[in-house]
Design an enzyme around this catalytic site. Structure first.
Site, PDB file in Angstrom:
ATOM      1  CE  LYS A  33      32.653  38.794  38.211  1.00 52.56           C
ATOM      2  NZ  LYS A  33      33.783  38.629  37.124  1.00 52.56           N
ATOM      3  CG  PHE A  65      35.943  33.289  43.171  1.00 53.98           C
ATOM      4  CD1 PHE A  65      37.009  32.617  43.182  1.00 53.98           C
ATOM      5  CD2 PHE A  65      35.901  34.526  42.528  1.00 53.98           C
ATOM      6  CE1 PHE A  65      38.212  33.015  42.726  1.00 53.98           C
ATOM      7  CE2 PHE A  65      36.984  35.107  42.156  1.00 53.98           C
ATOM      8  CZ  PHE A  65      38.033  34.494  42.173  1.00 53.98           C
ATOM      9  CG  ASP A  99      30.384  37.963  46.267  1.00 47.99           C
ATOM     10  OD1 ASP A  99      29.899  38.598  45.455  1.00 47.99           O
ATOM     11  OD2 ASP A  99      31.486  37.472  46.420  1.00 47.99           O
TER      12      ASP A  99
HETATM   13  N1  PLP Z   1      33.179  37.644  43.944  1.00 42.71           N
HETATM   14  C1  PLP Z   1      32.423  36.940  43.112  1.00 42.71           C
HETATM   15  C2  PLP Z   1      30.995  36.297  43.364  1.00 42.71           C
HETATM   16  C3  PLP Z   1      33.005  36.843  41.879  1.00 42.71           C
HETATM   17  O1  PLP Z   1      32.513  36.205  40.799  1.00 42.71           O
HETATM   18  C4  PLP Z   1      34.228  37.629  41.737  1.00 42.71           C
HETATM   19  C5  PLP Z   1      34.976  37.549  40.321  1.00 42.71           C
HETATM   20  O2  PLP Z   1      34.610  36.600  39.460  1.00 42.71           O
HETATM   21  C6  PLP Z   1      34.797  38.351  42.668  1.00 42.71           C
HETATM   22  C7  PLP Z   1      33.982  38.360  43.970  1.00 42.71           C
HETATM   23  C8  PLP Z   1      36.072  38.949  42.536  1.00 42.71           C
HETATM   24  O3  PLP Z   1      35.965  39.983  41.950  1.00 42.71           O
HETATM   25  P1  PLP Z   1      37.383  40.788  41.191  1.00 42.71           P
HETATM   26  O4  PLP Z   1      37.551  39.865  40.372  1.00 42.71           O
HETATM   27  O5  PLP Z   1      36.464  41.982  40.435  1.00 42.71           O
HETATM   28  O6  PLP Z   1      38.406  41.112  42.200  1.00 42.71           O
END
Ligand code: PLP
Length: 400
Positions: A253, A139, A224
């Site tokens: 986050k 994700f 990520d």
């Molecule tokens: N990458 C990871 C690993 C995530 O857990 C998330 C959100 O849950 C995102 C990207 C996307 O982040 P945002 O919701 O702040 O756009």
């Protein structure tokens, strides 16, 4: 259900776009790992705003930093120097062994910038080297680039056409990654621990081998760390456990304990691919979010919270494993530090979630069978004991 929550639901029904499957609960106050709903009922928060509220709710140092900054200056523009932004970049540089930083407002934006940076860097050497490889159940966000990198068809359905140049391989299968990497590959993007799909750590050896493959083929490795970073696993970045280095890291986050912020970090060499005009963001790195992030990093350090995440996380995982042995309710416990997931023996995750909320415990259900826990890093063993008690009570309600 109280009138207040019923009114909220009704107005939401009428006025909001229904892109969230909301639960019939609304909170109005928080302190540490505790939340109170609009009727005054207390909850133990083992979700932390989905890994955002790193230091707990209403942390005094963060409240003070935000208040002070809001009373002074919230926003100018990125055409000027912004002192807290430069200070934050310096702090992240220290924490990442000298990487440079670029700021935005969210995780998905951080990944957009990461993907753009990787392609721009590779375009200097070979215009064909554009492909981004990600792994199944990843994700990376909801905007088009990040969504294209998110290897879960359910999130892409109906939104086509997806941007070109993305390719998916099976999570954890190093041979599949090796086969997929070609002279067209610009970058591999990996969550060291997949969060959204139910807490799935990639083995250290996989990350090490991925690093070797990327080096061998002049491919960039993007970690990520949006969910797994900021000390949640006991080290500032989860990939540090594997002893590997990234070319690019995305963060968001927990970085400012709830004030929206995202960041992309890149090695000096990769960062040079962006020149003035290559990328930008109106709000990114403004005074308010950077002041909150600086205070968050101070507290993370001063309160020794990475060490706490290691110790309390190990205790939590141990308690869950003991419960797994004693009962037939859960079949697997996964995670590191305070990023923890379990597989339930039956597909009752949503029922358990609702029962847990009734018991006064906030957690997250993933799909039918997984539970995810991302509490503030400030919790202690007594909080874990209470969470276990509430979790067991919730399960008993669902399957007496
Ligand atoms: N990458 C990871 C690993 C995530 O857990 C998330 C959100 O849950 C995102 C990207 C996307 O982040 P945002 O919701 O702040 O756009």
């Amino acid at each position: 259900m109280s009138d207040q929550i019923q009114n909220l639901i009704q107005t939401d029904e009428q006025c909001c776009i229904h892109n969230y499957g909301r639960l019939p609960f609304a909170f109005s106050r928080g302190e540490g790992a505790r939340l109170w709903d609009i009727n005054g009922k207390e909850y133990l928060d083992f979700l932390g705003g989905i890994a955002v509220v790193l230091l707990g709710h209403s942390h005094l140092k963060i409240t003070e930093a935000i208040t002070r900054q809001a009373q002074t200056l919230i926003h100018t523009a990125n055409i000027f120097y912004i002192e807290p932004q430069v200070q934050l970049a310096a702090r992240l540089s220290e924490l990442s062994g000298g990487m440079r930083a670029l700021f935005c407002n969210s995780g998905t934006e951080a990944n957009e910038a990461a993907i753009k940076l990787a392609r721009k860097y590779q375009s200097k050497f070979d215009a064909e080297k554009v492909e981004i490889i990600s792994v199944t159940d990843s994700f990376h966000g909801r905007t088009y680039g990040a969504l294209a990198a998110t290897a879960q068809p359910k999130y892409q359905q109906g939104f086509g056409p997806m941007p070109e140049g993305f390719r998916y391989v099976e999570r954890g299968n190093i041979d599949a990654l090796e086969t997929a990497i070609s002279d067209k590959t610009a970058a591999v993007i990996l969550e060291p621990i997949q969060g959204e799909s139910g807490v799935w750590p990639l083995p250290d050896e996989y990350l090490q081998r991925a690093r070797q493959l990327c080096d061998q083929h002049k491919v960039l490795l993007i970690f990520d760390e949006i969910q797994s970073g900021m000390g949640r696993t006991g080290k500032f970045f989860a990939h540090e456990w594997a002893g590997v280095k990234a070319d690019i890291i995305s963060l968001a986050k927990g970085l400012a304990n709830g004030v929206p912020i995202g960041a992309v970090l890149a090695t000096d060499e990769v960062a040079q691919a962006f020149v003035p005009g290559s990328h930008g963001c109106t709000f990114g790195g403004n005074f308010l979010s950077c002041a909150a992030a600086l205070a968050t990093l101070d507290v993370l350090h001063d309160e020794n919270l990475m060490e706490n995440a290691t110790q309390v996380g190990a205790y939590f995982i141990d308690q869950l494993n003991q419960w797994k042995l004693q009962s037939n309710a859960i079949t697997e416990v996964r995670g590191r530090g305070l990023m923890v997931g379990v597989t339930l023996a039956k597909p009752i995750a949503r029922k358990v979630l609702l029962a847990a909320l009734e018991e006064g415990l906030v957690l997250n259900a993933v799909g039918d069978s997984y539970l995810r826990f991302l509490p503030p890093l400030t919790i202690n063993n007594a909080d874990v004991d209470l969470a276990m008690e509430k979790l067991k009570a919730a399960l008993f309600v669902v399957t007496p």
